[in-house]
Design an enzyme around this catalytic site. Structure first.
Site, PDB file in Angstrom:
ATOM      1  N   HIS A 190     -32.000  93.335 -59.239  1.00 30.16           N
ATOM      2  CA  HIS A 190     -32.926  93.453 -59.043  1.00 30.16           C
ATOM      3  C   HIS A 190     -33.627  93.207 -57.052  1.00 30.16           C
ATOM      4  O   HIS A 190     -34.526  94.525 -56.727  1.00 30.16           O
ATOM      5  CB  HIS A 190     -34.394  92.529 -59.334  1.00 30.16           C
ATOM      6  CG  HIS A 190     -35.494  93.508 -59.882  1.00 30.16           C
ATOM      7  ND1 HIS A 190     -35.633  94.336 -61.111  1.00 30.16           N
ATOM      8  CD2 HIS A 190     -36.972  93.569 -59.477  1.00 30.16           C
ATOM      9  CE1 HIS A 190     -36.862  95.054 -60.560  1.00 30.16           C
ATOM     10  NE2 HIS A 190     -37.041  94.190 -59.507  1.00 30.16           N
ATOM     11  N   GLU A 191     -33.971  92.252 -56.596  1.00 32.90           N
ATOM     12  CA  GLU A 191     -33.838  92.494 -55.441  1.00 32.90           C
ATOM     13  C   GLU A 191     -33.246  93.073 -54.364  1.00 32.90           C
ATOM     14  O   GLU A 191     -34.020  94.245 -53.828  1.00 32.90           O
ATOM     15  CB  GLU A 191     -34.618  91.705 -54.247  1.00 32.90           C
ATOM     16  CG  GLU A 191     -35.134  90.604 -55.856  1.00 32.90           C
ATOM     17  CD  GLU A 191     -36.524  91.185 -56.378  1.00 32.90           C
ATOM     18  OE1 GLU A 191     -37.034  92.038 -55.940  1.00 32.90           O
ATOM     19  OE2 GLU A 191     -36.728  90.252 -57.671  1.00 32.90           O
TER      20      GLU A 191
ATOM     21  N   ASP B  93     -52.638  92.177 -58.827  1.00 34.21           N
ATOM     22  CA  ASP B  93     -52.166  90.996 -60.191  1.00 34.21           C
ATOM     23  C   ASP B  93     -52.782  90.877 -60.836  1.00 34.21           C
ATOM     24  O   ASP B  93     -52.113  90.259 -61.374  1.00 34.21           O
ATOM     25  CB  ASP B  93     -52.701  89.593 -58.515  1.00 34.21           C
ATOM     26  CG  ASP B  93     -52.646  90.500 -57.315  1.00 34.21           C
ATOM     27  OD1 ASP B  93     -50.902  91.066 -57.084  1.00 34.21           O
ATOM     28  OD2 ASP B  93     -52.783  89.336 -56.368  1.00 34.21           O
TER      29      ASP B  93
ATOM     30  N   GLU C 275     -38.551  91.341 -52.546  1.00 33.29           N
ATOM     31  CA  GLU C 275     -37.532  92.659 -52.195  1.00 33.29           C
ATOM     32  C   GLU C 275     -37.781  92.703 -50.665  1.00 33.29           C
ATOM     33  O   GLU C 275     -37.505  93.633 -49.542  1.00 33.29           O
ATOM     34  CB  GLU C 275     -37.307  93.851 -52.911  1.00 33.29           C
ATOM     35  CG  GLU C 275     -38.529  94.208 -52.425  1.00 33.29           C
ATOM     36  CD  GLU C 275     -39.332  94.501 -53.694  1.00 33.29           C
ATOM     37  OE1 GLU C 275     -39.489  93.606 -54.487  1.00 33.29           O
ATOM     38  OE2 GLU C 275     -40.853  95.285 -53.619  1.00 33.29           O
TER      39      GLU C 275
ATOM     40  N   GLU D 131     -40.656 100.026 -59.082  1.00 34.39           N
ATOM     41  CA  GLU D 131     -39.846  98.834 -60.441  1.00 34.39           C
ATOM     42  C   GLU D 131     -39.284  99.407 -61.594  1.00 34.39           C
ATOM     43  O   GLU D 131     -38.083  98.634 -62.139  1.00 34.39           O
ATOM     44  CB  GLU D 131     -41.476  98.464 -60.747  1.00 34.39           C
ATOM     45  CG  GLU D 131     -41.807  97.341 -59.777  1.00 34.39           C
ATOM     46  CD  GLU D 131     -40.772  96.132 -59.134  1.00 34.39           C
ATOM     47  OE1 GLU D 131     -39.855  95.961 -59.697  1.00 34.39           O
ATOM     48  OE2 GLU D 131     -41.495  95.562 -57.906  1.00 34.39           O
TER      49      GLU D 131
HETATM   50  N1  BES Z   1     -41.574  93.426 -55.879  1.00 35.33           N
HETATM   51  C1  BES Z   1     -41.820  92.583 -57.086  1.00 35.33           C
HETATM   52  C2  BES Z   1     -42.717  91.275 -57.153  1.00 35.33           C
HETATM   53  C3  BES Z   1     -43.945  92.000 -57.330  1.00 35.33           C
HETATM   54  C4  BES Z   1     -44.457  92.104 -58.428  1.00 35.33           C
HETATM   55  C5  BES Z   1     -44.862  90.302 -55.823  1.00 35.33           C
HETATM   56  C6  BES Z   1     -46.179  93.077 -57.435  1.00 35.33           C
HETATM   57  C7  BES Z   1     -46.160  91.313 -56.267  1.00 35.33           C
HETATM   58  C8  BES Z   1     -46.592  92.431 -56.767  1.00 35.33           C
HETATM   59  C9  BES Z   1     -39.950  92.199 -57.499  1.00 35.33           C
HETATM   60  O1  BES Z   1     -39.431  93.146 -56.924  1.00 35.33           O
HETATM   61  C10 BES Z   1     -39.914  91.308 -58.955  1.00 35.33           C
HETATM   62  O2  BES Z   1     -40.128  92.140 -59.680  1.00 35.33           O
HETATM   63  N2  BES Z   1     -39.723  90.654 -59.760  1.00 35.33           N
HETATM   64  C11 BES Z   1     -39.706  89.835 -60.538  1.00 35.33           C
HETATM   65  C12 BES Z   1     -37.746  89.971 -60.758  1.00 35.33           C
HETATM   66  C13 BES Z   1     -36.944  90.309 -61.939  1.00 35.33           C
HETATM   67  C14 BES Z   1     -37.495  91.360 -62.856  1.00 35.33           C
HETATM   68  C15 BES Z   1     -35.665  90.338 -62.045  1.00 35.33           C
HETATM   69  C16 BES Z   1     -39.864  88.117 -60.832  1.00 35.33           C
HETATM   70  O3  BES Z   1     -40.417  87.897 -59.689  1.00 35.33           O
HETATM   71  O4  BES Z   1     -39.877  88.102 -62.209  1.00 35.33           O
HETATM   72 ZN    ZN Z   2     -39.343  94.677 -58.290  1.00 33.33          ZN
END
Ligand code: BES
Ligand code: ZN
Length: 612
Positions: free
Chosen positions: A305-306, A385, A281, A328
């Protein structure tokens, strides 16, 4: 001296920088950036100032007013996850200019050689800073508790284009001697064939939202405030423009639900297949995996989502990763509300169902580590992570949905709007949310066991599996598979990827190899263009000991670097029945590793290490 955040060396008694001005010279031959960061504090400070760094070489620190050196040291050694603190000794100074260089292993940056790109002619570099990787690009107080504005001046080879999660401040121009200051010599900065691009972010953001990409990038407008950018040529750009044509409708739906969109533009950047997430995002410019472009507008869920993060996450940010559910969980709730408006209630319920299954699976994954099933876990010393999971997303969603059911949608909508208006541009913790909830919904603590939801492990008894005809039909078809029944053509005639995903995920973890083969013979799931379907199927195939799919697994693991696909496939392989699968996992990783983002490399490494 106290830490503000378990994942940052930032000291709670030190002032927080309010602005950083970055000068960055991109060296594609060496996969490094020579840079300087001019940090501005709210007022003059005397004493130490601790900053986070990781894989950075710090050359010097200078007082920008007097030009005198500022003493600095690294008070502790390098931690593989958290990096090492940089301590500046300030005396009545409110700014410091830090001259540094990134390293090829800086974890936020992936450098792609021309051969690894779609253009085949130009290199590409992009960032992924969440959760704690911004510190591998420039020294900073790398905690979401701190918010700052920034400006950035990027120097690149002129055939390349840079984009940033920020506003463009000027047109691409020639470099000017002297403007790089100590970041880089004029000989380099002004060498032939270089160009300068400038950006600003004038709203305070947490460092994990810092983002750029540079390479051969094509762009097209798809809405009044939305432009799609892609590395991957015009064919991909066409497909992306079609897939994301509905962005403006989504923004409007979001505004109706959550209040004004505060970020000006909502651009989308489609990254190469190694992008480790589905979406990120980054403000003003969301980063997306190309795997969401399937030609059936299903990428809409990831975009929703984003986009939802523009309110929940980017406007109101979790103070530390222990409160990640505020980002989240809220965003998953908001995403489903947007999906409901633009794609209908059935689609939103299906998404909730996929999430419900995912949440239940995490309970098994963390059976020996129940701490990570808490909405608010203790993450002291833990690499975010490593423990990334559906829990903050889906337990967070369930918590908010539970409150919605208690007070009714009308009242909950008013509550959410007020919550966003109250805390926008702040970083808050779970306690702040609970306080606000109790004040605005008097008596809620007598109706919902808030403590159990927030501090308890597992799934609370008043969480809810969604109900809808299609959802229940799919789940019962999946249950019938145990009796050897494969769905009939007419039963799946109108299924799209998400229906199949839900179906496969509700099958038993491992089944008879012959059943896997007959399911695939009828529906060609291993060859699905939809990676969600393909990967769910391949995971089942590997867990069921079907060796004939190893080739497809290998090519999948070499085509994409999205961790949502790497994790289950590598995990299924290392849990495999024999050594053959483990060896296969190791060989594939050895061969594919260079094509993965450093964050994904680390995650796969740790999956393999646990089963060596
Ligand atoms: N912010 C997250 C991605 C993220 C989380 C990066 C933690 C690094 C550490 C992003 O908004 C996300 O949740 N992406 C999901 C999308 C889905 C829930 C629609 C993904 O990447 O799968
Ligand atoms: Zn997210």
């Amino acid at each position: 001296m106290a830490r503000l955040d378990p994942h940052s060396y930032t000291d709670s008694s030190h002032p927080l920088a309010k602005h950083v001005a970055l000068t960055l010279y991109f060296d594609f031959a060496a996969n490094t950036i020579h840079g300087s960061a001019l940090l501005t504090l709210p007022s003059a400070h005397t004493g130490h100032l601790l900053l986070d760094t990781r894989s950075l070489l710090v050359h010097s620190v200078i007082d920008p007013v007097s030009g005198a050196p500022i003493p600095f040291s690294f008070p502790s050694s390098d931690d593989p996850v958290f990096g090492r603190p940089l301590s500046l000794s300030l005396s009545a100074q409110s700014a410091a200019l830090i001259v540094f260089c990134t390293s090829p292993s800086s974890s936020a940056l992936q450098w792609l050689s021309p051969a690894q790109t779609a253009s085949k002619a130009y290199p590409f570099v992009y960032t992924q800073c969440q959760s704690i990787h911004a510190r591998s690009i420039f020294p900073c107080q790398d905690t979401p508790a701190a918010r700052l504005t920034f400006s950035a001046r990027l120097n690149l080879p002129s055939p390349l284009t840079a984009v940033m999660a920020a506003a463009r401040a000027a047109d691409t121009r020639d470099p000017i001697a002297g403007e790089a200051g100590p970041a880089c010599s004029d000989a380099l900065w002004c060498s032939p064939g270089r160009a300068v691009e400038e950006f600003v972010m004038d709203r305070p953001i947490p460092t994990y939202l810092f983002a750029f990409a540079a390479g051969c990038i094509a762009s097209r407008d798809v809405g009044p405030r939305t432009r799609v950018h892609a590395e991957g040529g015009l064919v991909l750009l066409d497909a992306a423009a079609r897939e994301f044509a509905g962005a403006e409708d989504m923004i409007r739906a979001g505004e109706a639900l959550f209040g004004p969109y505060e970020w000006g533009r909502f651009d989308l950047l489609v990254l190469p297949p190694s992008f480790p997430y589905g979406g990120m995002e980054n403000p003003m410019m969301v980063f997306l995996t190309p795997t969401v472009i399937k030609g059936d507008a299903s990428g809409a869920q990831v975009v929703a989502h984003e986009l939802a993060h523009s309110w929940t996450g980017n406007l109101i940010t979790n103070k530390t990763n222990e409160h990640f559910w505020l980002n989240e969980g809220f965003t998953t709730y908001a995403e489903r509300r947007i999906v409901e408006v633009v794609q209908g209630e059935e689609r939103a319920v299906l998404n909730t169902g996929i999430g419900w299954k995912g949440l239940n699976e995490e309970m098994e994954r963390f059976a020996d580590n129940m701490e990570f099933t808490k909405l608010k876990p203790n993450l002291e010393g833990i690499d975010p992570d490593e423990v990334y999971s559906q829990v903050p997303y889906e337990k967070g969603f369930q918590f908010l949905w539970r409150i919605e059911r208690q007070i009714g949608r009308l009242a909950f909508d008013v509550f959410v709007k007020k919550y966003i208006a109250t805390f926008k541009f702040q970083s808050i913790d779970t306690e702040t949310f609970l306080e606000f909830l109790k004040v605005n919904v008097p008596g809620i603590e007598n109706q919902i066991d808030l403590k159990l939801w927030v501090e308890g492990t597992g799934i609370p008894p008043d969480a809810m599996e969604p109900v809808s005809t299609i959802y229940s039909k799919i789940v019962s078809l999946a249950n019938e598979f145990k009796q050897g029944k494969i769905p009939k053509e007419e039963e799946v005639a109108d299924w799209s990827g998400q229906e199949w995903e839900l179906y496969i995920e509700n099958l038993p973890k491992s089944v008879e190899a012959s059943q896997v083969a007959s399911l695939d013979a009828r529906y060609q799931l291993a060859e699905s263009r939809d990676y969600e379907v393909k990967v769910a199927f391949l995971q089942l195939a590997v867990s069921s000991g079907c060796k004939e799919y190893h080739g497809e697994v290998e090519s999948t693991l070499k085509q994409v670097g999205r961790m949502k696909y790497l994790r289950p496939l590598y995990t299924a392989l290392v849990h495999g029945t024999g050594d053959e699968e483990k060896m296969l996992a190791r060989r594939i990783f050895a061969e594919a590793r260079d094509s993965y983002h450093p964050i994904a490399q680390g995650v796969v490494q740790s999956i393999l290490a646990k089963h060596s």
